[in-house]
Design a protein around this motif. Structure first.
Motif, PDB file in Angstrom:
ATOM      1  N   ASP A 241       0.766  -1.177   0.021  1.00  0.00           N
ATOM      2  CA  ASP A 241      -0.037  -0.027   0.072  1.00  0.00           C
ATOM      3  C   ASP A 241       0.813   1.337  -0.069  1.00  0.00           C
ATOM      4  N   LYS A 242       2.021   1.317   0.816  1.00  0.00           N
ATOM      5  CA  LYS A 242       2.898   2.129   0.684  1.00  0.00           C
ATOM      6  C   LYS A 242       3.456   2.627  -0.682  1.00  0.00           C
ATOM      7  N   GLU A 243       3.746   1.573  -1.447  1.00  0.00           N
ATOM      8  CA  GLU A 243       4.393   1.627  -2.606  1.00  0.00           C
ATOM      9  C   GLU A 243       3.430   2.085  -3.612  1.00  0.00           C
ATOM     10  N   TYR A 244       2.206   1.644  -3.556  1.00  0.00           N
ATOM     11  CA  TYR A 244       1.093   2.262  -4.191  1.00  0.00           C
ATOM     12  C   TYR A 244       0.587   3.809  -4.040  1.00  0.00           C
ATOM     13  N   ALA A 245       0.916   3.945  -2.823  1.00  0.00           N
ATOM     14  CA  ALA A 245       0.448   5.571  -2.604  1.00  0.00           C
ATOM     15  C   ALA A 245       1.697   6.416  -3.116  1.00  0.00           C
ATOM     16  N   THR A 246       2.920   5.891  -2.991  1.00  0.00           N
ATOM     17  CA  THR A 246       4.123   6.664  -3.643  1.00  0.00           C
ATOM     18  C   THR A 246       3.866   6.964  -5.207  1.00  0.00           C
ATOM     19  N   LEU A 247       3.526   5.623  -5.723  1.00  0.00           N
ATOM     20  CA  LEU A 247       3.392   5.713  -7.242  1.00  0.00           C
ATOM     21  C   LEU A 247       2.030   6.638  -7.461  1.00  0.00           C
ATOM     22  N   VAL A 248       1.107   6.614  -6.652  1.00  0.00           N
ATOM     23  CA  VAL A 248      -0.016   7.578  -7.125  1.00  0.00           C
ATOM     24  C   VAL A 248       0.442   9.082  -6.980  1.00  0.00           C
ATOM     25  N   GLU A 249       1.330   9.317  -5.830  1.00  0.00           N
ATOM     26  CA  GLU A 249       1.779  10.688  -5.623  1.00  0.00           C
ATOM     27  C   GLU A 249       2.681  11.087  -6.810  1.00  0.00           C
ATOM     28  N   ARG A 250       3.477  10.332  -7.203  1.00  0.00           N
ATOM     29  CA  ARG A 250       4.457  10.508  -8.067  1.00  0.00           C
ATOM     30  C   ARG A 250       3.751  10.951  -9.579  1.00  0.00           C
ATOM     31  N   HIS A 251       2.731   9.981  -9.586  1.00  0.00           N
ATOM     32  CA  HIS A 251       1.956  10.270 -10.971  1.00  0.00           C
ATOM     33  C   HIS A 251       1.046  11.616 -11.093  1.00  0.00           C
ATOM     34  N   GLN A 252       0.624  11.941  -9.846  1.00  0.00           N
ATOM     35  CA  GLN A 252      -0.265  13.315  -9.352  1.00  0.00           C
ATOM     36  C   GLN A 252       0.859  14.322  -9.687  1.00  0.00           C
ATOM     37  N   LYS A 253       2.038  14.191  -9.411  1.00  0.00           N
ATOM     38  CA  LYS A 253       3.147  15.463  -9.575  1.00  0.00           C
ATOM     39  C   LYS A 253       3.377  15.520 -10.950  1.00  0.00           C
ATOM     40  N   ASP A 254       3.668  14.590 -11.694  1.00  0.00           N
ATOM     41  CA  ASP A 254       3.756  14.588 -13.264  1.00  0.00           C
ATOM     42  C   ASP A 254       2.593  15.333 -13.883  1.00  0.00           C
ATOM     43  N   ALA A 255       1.191  14.740 -13.273  1.00  0.00           N
ATOM     44  CA  ALA A 255       0.304  15.626 -14.029  1.00  0.00           C
ATOM     45  C   ALA A 255       0.361  17.020 -13.683  1.00  0.00           C
ATOM     46  N   GLU A 256       0.248  17.206 -12.462  1.00  0.00           N
ATOM     47  CA  GLU A 256       0.516  18.854 -12.199  1.00  0.00           C
ATOM     48  C   GLU A 256       1.763  19.546 -12.976  1.00  0.00           C
ATOM     49  N   TYR A 257       2.779  18.889 -13.164  1.00  0.00           N
ATOM     50  CA  TYR A 257       3.879  19.317 -13.900  1.00  0.00           C
ATOM     51  C   TYR A 257       3.482  19.769 -15.307  1.00  0.00           C
ATOM     52  N   HIS A 258       2.993  18.570 -16.082  1.00  0.00           N
ATOM     53  CA  HIS A 258       2.491  18.687 -17.409  1.00  0.00           C
ATOM     54  C   HIS A 258       1.106  19.361 -17.793  1.00  0.00           C
ATOM     55  N   LYS A 259       0.609  19.626 -16.640  1.00  0.00           N
ATOM     56  CA  LYS A 259      -0.947  20.248 -17.029  1.00  0.00           C
ATOM     57  C   LYS A 259      -1.005  21.365 -17.596  1.00  0.00           C
ATOM     58  N   PRO A 260       0.107  22.668 -17.334  1.00  0.00           N
ATOM     59  CA  PRO A 260       0.202  23.767 -18.441  1.00  0.00           C
ATOM     60  C   PRO A 260       0.557  23.387 -19.790  1.00  0.00           C
ATOM     61  N   THR A 261       1.392  22.512 -19.816  1.00  0.00           N
ATOM     62  CA  THR A 261       1.877  21.955 -21.433  1.00  0.00           C
ATOM     63  C   THR A 261       0.289  21.491 -22.131  1.00  0.00           C
ATOM     64  N   VAL A 262      -0.406  20.527 -21.123  1.00  0.00           N
ATOM     65  CA  VAL A 262      -1.682  20.064 -21.971  1.00  0.00           C
ATOM     66  C   VAL A 262      -2.607  21.111 -22.166  1.00  0.00           C
ATOM     67  N   GLU A 263      -2.545  22.093 -21.304  1.00  0.00           N
ATOM     68  CA  GLU A 263      -3.821  23.079 -21.454  1.00  0.00           C
ATOM     69  C   GLU A 263      -3.271  23.976 -22.780  1.00  0.00           C
ATOM     70  N   VAL A 264      -2.009  24.227 -23.041  1.00  0.00           N
ATOM     71  CA  VAL A 264      -1.702  25.046 -24.254  1.00  0.00           C
ATOM     72  C   VAL A 264      -1.691  23.965 -25.562  1.00  0.00           C
ATOM     73  N   MET A 265      -1.632  22.691 -25.240  1.00  0.00           N
ATOM     74  CA  MET A 265      -1.866  21.773 -26.393  1.00  0.00           C
ATOM     75  C   MET A 265      -3.331  21.844 -26.762  1.00  0.00           C
ATOM     76  N   LYS A 266      -4.095  22.049 -25.992  1.00  0.00           N
ATOM     77  CA  LYS A 266      -5.845  21.795 -25.850  1.00  0.00           C
ATOM     78  C   LYS A 266      -6.074  23.301 -26.757  1.00  0.00           C
ATOM     79  N   GLY A 267      -5.701  24.497 -26.439  1.00  0.00           N
ATOM     80  CA  GLY A 267      -5.744  25.486 -27.010  1.00  0.00           C
ATOM     81  C   GLY A 267      -5.389  25.568 -28.311  1.00  0.00           C
TER      82      GLY A 267
END
Length: 289
Positions: A241-267
């Motif tokens: 469960d700890k490994e899963y939580a770490t993995l989810v947190e890492r994916h969330q950080k990656d999503a937040e990091y790439h969110k501006p780029t995704v918004e620009v691509m959508k525009g």
């Protein structure tokens, strides 16, 4: 002239243990022990001294009138444990150190009982054994033990166990599992290890293969003996469960990091679609002309 029978001389024996080597080392402090993580037995040069000392403590301080170690009162067990801790270097906060002492006391208690029973059987009769006694325990304890060993219920169980042991042609050490199954499991584990890439052949991988092939059993590591502390299912689930939580947190950080780029691509995609619609209108108008 009367013929005198020659007096039989008793063969020299080892005599009772005096812990000479132990006493030499004890003058300089407690005896050091090394008990590795995940194990419940010492793994150093003082292993034999550890076993010998526990046997000595039991023979001189334990009440052997109890039939089993589990029958010994907790207060008596605690006193024996304190005597062991007073002679040996142990980290009592560690679970495997505590279990190493408890298991050793249990085994040596049973072994001492077995030795006393063999002494009882060496006499010609129950009356002779009761009258002769033993220097290893006091007379009251010896009388109580003789009473138990001489009972019909004990003899019935003892004789049945003796007959069962006679049927064993091989000293099997794997419980109900056959040697064929052991060989198959060994072969399966070797094949699984060979299928792994060299960099993935870690201790964790070996432990996972053991669990997969040998199965699970609470409180016991199958195939590794009782002196190895198994990884509990609860602890394994908690770690997963700890490994899963770490993995989810890492994916969330990656999503937040790439969110501006995704918004620009959508525009950009919206603008491209609008231009495409304007182009389609112009083409339809030209074709209509």
């Amino acid at each position: 002239m009367p013929v005198t029978e020659p007096v039989k001389q008793k063969k020299p024996g080892r005599g009772p243990a005096k812990c000479t080597e132990f006493n030499k080392l004890r003058k300089h402090g407690k005896i050091p022990l090394k008990i590795s993580d995940g194990e419940m037995a010492p793994c150093c040069e003082n292993v034999e001294m550890f076993t010998t000392r526990i046997s000595w403590i039991l023979k001189h301080n334990a009440d052997m009138s109890y039939y089993r170690w589990t029958d010994v009162p907790k207060a008596d067990k605690d006193e024996l444990i304190e005597r062991v801790r007073g002679d040996l270097e142990l980290d009592w906060d560690l679970y495997n150190h505590r279990m190493a002492v408890m298991k050793a006391l249990h085994k040596r208690f049973s072994a001492f009982h077995c030795g006393l029973h063999k002494k009882y059987l060496s006499y010609g009769s129950h009356e002779e054994a009761l009258a002769s006694g033993s220097i290893l325990v006091n007379p009251l304890v010896w009388a109580k033990l003789c009473e138990r060993w001489g009972s019909d219920s004990f003899k019935k169980i003892s004789n049945q166990n003796r007959e069962n042991r006679k049927k064993h042609n091989i000293n099997h050490k794997a419980g109900r599992k056959s040697f064929v199954r052991i060989l198959e499991e060994k072969k399966e584990m070797v094949e699984k290890m060979n299928s792994l890439e060299p960099e993935k052949r870690t201790e964790e991988s070996v432990a996972a293969i053991f669990r997969e092939v040998l199965g699970h059993k609470a409180g016991y590591a199958k195939g590794l003996g009782e002196m190895v502390i198994p990884e509990s299912t609860r602890e394994r689930d908690r770690q997963r469960d700890k490994e899963y939580a770490t993995l989810v947190e890492r994916h969330q950080k990656d999503a937040e990091y790439h969110k501006p780029t995704v918004e620009v691509m959508k525009g950009d995609m919206i603008k491209m679609m609008e231009r495409q619609l304007e182009t389609d209108k112009i083409l339809r108008w030209l074709l209509a002309e």
